[in-house]
Design a protein around this motif. Structure first.
Motif, PDB file in Angstrom:
ATOM      1  N   ARG A  89       3.999  -9.001 -12.003  1.00  0.00           N
ATOM      2  CA  ARG A  89       4.888  -9.189 -10.865  1.00  0.00           C
ATOM      3  C   ARG A  89       5.610  -7.913 -10.466  1.00  0.00           C
ATOM      4  O   ARG A  89       5.613  -7.519  -9.288  1.00  0.00           O
ATOM      5  N   LEU A  90       6.234  -7.232 -11.452  1.00  0.00           N
ATOM      6  CA  LEU A  90       7.095  -6.090 -11.129  1.00  0.00           C
ATOM      7  C   LEU A  90       6.933  -4.967 -12.152  1.00  0.00           C
ATOM      8  O   LEU A  90       7.872  -4.245 -12.445  1.00  0.00           O
ATOM      9  N   GLY A  91       5.720  -4.815 -12.661  1.00  0.00           N
ATOM     10  CA  GLY A  91       5.472  -3.838 -13.717  1.00  0.00           C
ATOM     11  C   GLY A  91       4.578  -2.693 -13.299  1.00  0.00           C
ATOM     12  O   GLY A  91       4.604  -2.233 -12.158  1.00  0.00           O
ATOM     13  N   GLU A  92       3.744  -2.218 -14.239  1.00  0.00           N
ATOM     14  CA  GLU A  92       2.970  -1.002 -14.038  1.00  0.00           C
ATOM     15  C   GLU A  92       1.910  -1.131 -12.958  1.00  0.00           C
ATOM     16  O   GLU A  92       1.497  -0.126 -12.375  1.00  0.00           O
ATOM     17  N   SER A 115       2.289  -2.840 -10.131  1.00  0.00           N
ATOM     18  CA  SER A 115       3.002  -3.347  -8.965  1.00  0.00           C
ATOM     19  C   SER A 115       3.450  -2.176  -8.098  1.00  0.00           C
ATOM     20  O   SER A 115       3.422  -1.015  -8.530  1.00  0.00           O
ATOM     21  N   PRO A 116       3.898  -2.437  -6.878  1.00  0.00           N
ATOM     22  CA  PRO A 116       4.408  -1.349  -6.025  1.00  0.00           C
ATOM     23  C   PRO A 116       5.586  -0.591  -6.619  1.00  0.00           C
ATOM     24  O   PRO A 116       5.809   0.567  -6.248  1.00  0.00           O
ATOM     25  N   LEU A 117       6.338  -1.183  -7.545  1.00  0.00           N
ATOM     26  CA  LEU A 117       7.451  -0.462  -8.142  1.00  0.00           C
ATOM     27  C   LEU A 117       6.970   0.784  -8.888  1.00  0.00           C
ATOM     28  O   LEU A 117       7.585   1.860  -8.783  1.00  0.00           O
ATOM     29  N   ALA A 118       5.891   0.662  -9.627  1.00  0.00           N
ATOM     30  CA  ALA A 118       5.362   1.819 -10.346  1.00  0.00           C
ATOM     31  C   ALA A 118       4.809   2.858  -9.380  1.00  0.00           C
ATOM     32  O   ALA A 118       4.929   4.068  -9.612  1.00  0.00           O
ATOM     33  N   ARG A 119       4.203   2.416  -8.260  1.00  0.00           N
ATOM     34  CA  ARG A 119       3.713   3.361  -7.255  1.00  0.00           C
ATOM     35  C   ARG A 119       4.889   4.080  -6.576  1.00  0.00           C
ATOM     36  O   ARG A 119       4.801   5.265  -6.258  1.00  0.00           O
ATOM     37  N   LEU A 120       5.978   3.362  -6.356  1.00  0.00           N
ATOM     38  CA  LEU A 120       7.171   3.991  -5.791  1.00  0.00           C
ATOM     39  C   LEU A 120       7.735   5.046  -6.742  1.00  0.00           C
ATOM     40  O   LEU A 120       8.156   6.126  -6.319  1.00  0.00           O
ATOM     41  N   GLU A 121       7.737   4.734  -8.028  1.00  0.00           N
ATOM     42  CA  GLU A 121       8.204   5.699  -9.018  1.00  0.00           C
ATOM     43  C   GLU A 121       7.354   6.963  -8.956  1.00  0.00           C
ATOM     44  O   GLU A 121       7.889   8.090  -8.955  1.00  0.00           O
ATOM     45  N   GLU A 122       6.044   6.808  -8.898  1.00  0.00           N
ATOM     46  CA  GLU A 122       5.137   7.955  -8.833  1.00  0.00           C
ATOM     47  C   GLU A 122       5.354   8.771  -7.566  1.00  0.00           C
ATOM     48  O   GLU A 122       5.171   9.994  -7.562  1.00  0.00           O
ATOM     49  N   ALA A 130      11.734  -1.596 -15.768  1.00  0.00           N
ATOM     50  CA  ALA A 130      12.143  -1.233 -17.124  1.00  0.00           C
ATOM     51  C   ALA A 130      11.862  -2.351 -18.114  1.00  0.00           C
ATOM     52  O   ALA A 130      11.587  -2.089 -19.298  1.00  0.00           O
ATOM     53  N   GLU A 131      11.941  -3.605 -17.666  1.00  0.00           N
ATOM     54  CA  GLU A 131      11.685  -4.728 -18.577  1.00  0.00           C
ATOM     55  C   GLU A 131      10.257  -4.701 -19.112  1.00  0.00           C
ATOM     56  O   GLU A 131       9.993  -5.203 -20.211  1.00  0.00           O
ATOM     57  N   TYR A 132       9.333  -4.143 -18.331  1.00  0.00           N
ATOM     58  CA  TYR A 132       7.944  -4.055 -18.767  1.00  0.00           C
ATOM     59  C   TYR A 132       7.735  -2.948 -19.792  1.00  0.00           C
ATOM     60  O   TYR A 132       6.660  -2.857 -20.396  1.00  0.00           O
ATOM     61  N   ARG A 133       8.740  -2.112 -19.995  1.00  0.00           N
ATOM     62  CA  ARG A 133       8.595  -0.958 -20.870  1.00  0.00           C
ATOM     63  C   ARG A 133       9.377  -1.077 -22.163  1.00  0.00           C
ATOM     64  O   ARG A 133       9.449  -0.121 -22.942  1.00  0.00           O
ATOM     65  N   ILE A 134       9.974  -2.233 -22.385  1.00  0.00           N
ATOM     66  CA  ILE A 134      10.665  -2.518 -23.629  1.00  0.00           C
ATOM     67  C   ILE A 134      10.090  -3.815 -24.187  1.00  0.00           C
ATOM     68  O   ILE A 134       9.470  -4.590 -23.449  1.00  0.00           O
ATOM     69  N   PRO A 135      10.240  -4.077 -25.483  1.00  0.00           N
ATOM     70  CA  PRO A 135       9.757  -5.355 -26.018  1.00  0.00           C
ATOM     71  C   PRO A 135      10.387  -6.522 -25.278  1.00  0.00           C
ATOM     72  O   PRO A 135      11.617  -6.587 -25.116  1.00  0.00           O
ATOM     73  N   ASP A 139       2.370 -13.250 -18.067  1.00  0.00           N
ATOM     74  CA  ASP A 139       3.053 -12.058 -17.565  1.00  0.00           C
ATOM     75  C   ASP A 139       4.312 -11.822 -18.391  1.00  0.00           C
ATOM     76  O   ASP A 139       4.771 -12.699 -19.126  1.00  0.00           O
ATOM     77  N   THR A 140       4.880 -10.627 -18.254  1.00  0.00           N
ATOM     78  CA  THR A 140       6.151 -10.318 -18.890  1.00  0.00           C
ATOM     79  C   THR A 140       7.248 -11.191 -18.288  1.00  0.00           C
ATOM     80  O   THR A 140       7.315 -11.399 -17.077  1.00  0.00           O
ATOM     81  N   SER A 141       8.120 -11.705 -19.124  1.00  0.00           N
ATOM     82  CA  SER A 141       9.241 -12.502 -18.663  1.00  0.00           C
ATOM     83  C   SER A 141      10.310 -11.585 -18.086  1.00  0.00           C
ATOM     84  O   SER A 141      10.636 -10.549 -18.675  1.00  0.00           O
ATOM     85  N   ILE A 142      10.843 -11.939 -16.925  1.00  0.00           N
ATOM     86  CA  ILE A 142      11.817 -11.087 -16.247  1.00  0.00           C
ATOM     87  C   ILE A 142      13.070 -11.869 -15.904  1.00  0.00           C
ATOM     88  O   ILE A 142      13.038 -13.088 -15.752  1.00  0.00           O
TER      89      ILE A 142
END
Length: 269
Positions: free
Chosen positions: A151-154, A156-163, A184-189, A212-215
């Protein structure tokens, strides 16, 4: 004659653009915007004027991105505002229209994103619940490839925006609306959860469930307050709206450490 005038100030396309420039918006920015139209005051022309002011400020080389989420395309068993009878759940799952990036309306993100979704030339990512829409030369690169199980991880458009070195504009919106913190939630346990929605496949409409990762946006307001105290955030007013402008990658990196410390392993959908 009534003197019950609307709350001001009067905002025009030119006044909004001037105030956006004053807070630090640049002509070639890639910009993720979270907005509240009501917070601005009385906008002559409504949401369309806000969009035009943003595009004027970003110029031909800038790219404008907004969340166009549609969280109602989800499992009715999880609905709480309002809930529906359990006896309806199977019928809803069978009948819910599949997500369509061209026509599915937004939910809960405001009138400005809904306006941008329908703007000539806008493109939209294809996640049924957490899509983003974009305008500008980087738009397609940002929204393409949004994975159904991310949904909002690597992926997703959020990661493309970061790049892309994007910045975030909170235009009358609080840090609780800052979707980049979810990256950030996708990058921590974090726990995993099942996510369900109606999608269109080459074989037709299908009800799909993915892992999916829980958010959660729980404590994003506290996270944002600490981020603002410790990291560079430009602040000011646009119209009557309290406005913040900051670097997306910086916000995500700060959130990784903050979330790991303040709510380790506790994220829930």
């Amino acid at each position: 004659m009534s003197t019950n005038f609307p709350a001001g100030p009067l905002c025009t396309r030119d006044s909004l653009a001037a105030e956006l420039r004053a807070i630090g918006l640049r002509p070639d920015d890639t910009l993720l915007v979270h907005s509240s139209l009501r917070s601005l005051g009385w906008v002559c022309g409504g949401a369309g004027t806000v969009v035009m002011a943003l595009l004027d400020t970003l110029g031909a080389e800038g790219t404008l991105v907004v969340p166009t989420h549609s969280g109602d395309i989800s499992d009715p068993a999880d609905w709480g505002n309002p809930p529906v009878p359990e006896a309806w759940w199977e019928g809803i799952r069978a009948a819910m229209p599949a997500f369509d990036a061209r026509t599915t309306p937004t939910l809960g993100v405001g009138v400005v994103p809904e306006t941008i979704r329908n703007w000539p030339g806008a493109v939209r990512s294809c996640h049924p619940q957490t899509s983003f829409a974009a305008l500008g030369p980087r738009a397609s690169a940002i929204v393409d490839g949004h994975a159904l199980d991310c949904r909002l991880g690597e992926r997703s458009p959020l990661a493309r925006l970061e790049e892309a070195g994007a910045r975030i504009l909170l235009l009358g919106a609080g840090f609780d609306a800052c979707t980049a913190f979810h990256l950030a939630e996708y990058r921590i346990p974090a726990p995993r959860t099942d996510t369900s929605f109606a999608v269109m496949t080459p074989q037709g409409r299908r009800w799909s469930t993915v892992r999916d990762t829980s958010i959660s946006a729980d404590r994003f307001d506290d996270l944002g307050a600490d981020f603002e105290r410790e990291r560079p955030v430009a602040t000011g007013t646009v119209g009557a709206a309290q406005t913040r402008l900051f670097d997306l990658a910086d916000a995500v990196a700060y959130a990784e450490g903050w979330l790991a410390e303040h709510r380790p392993g506790t994220a829930t959908i």
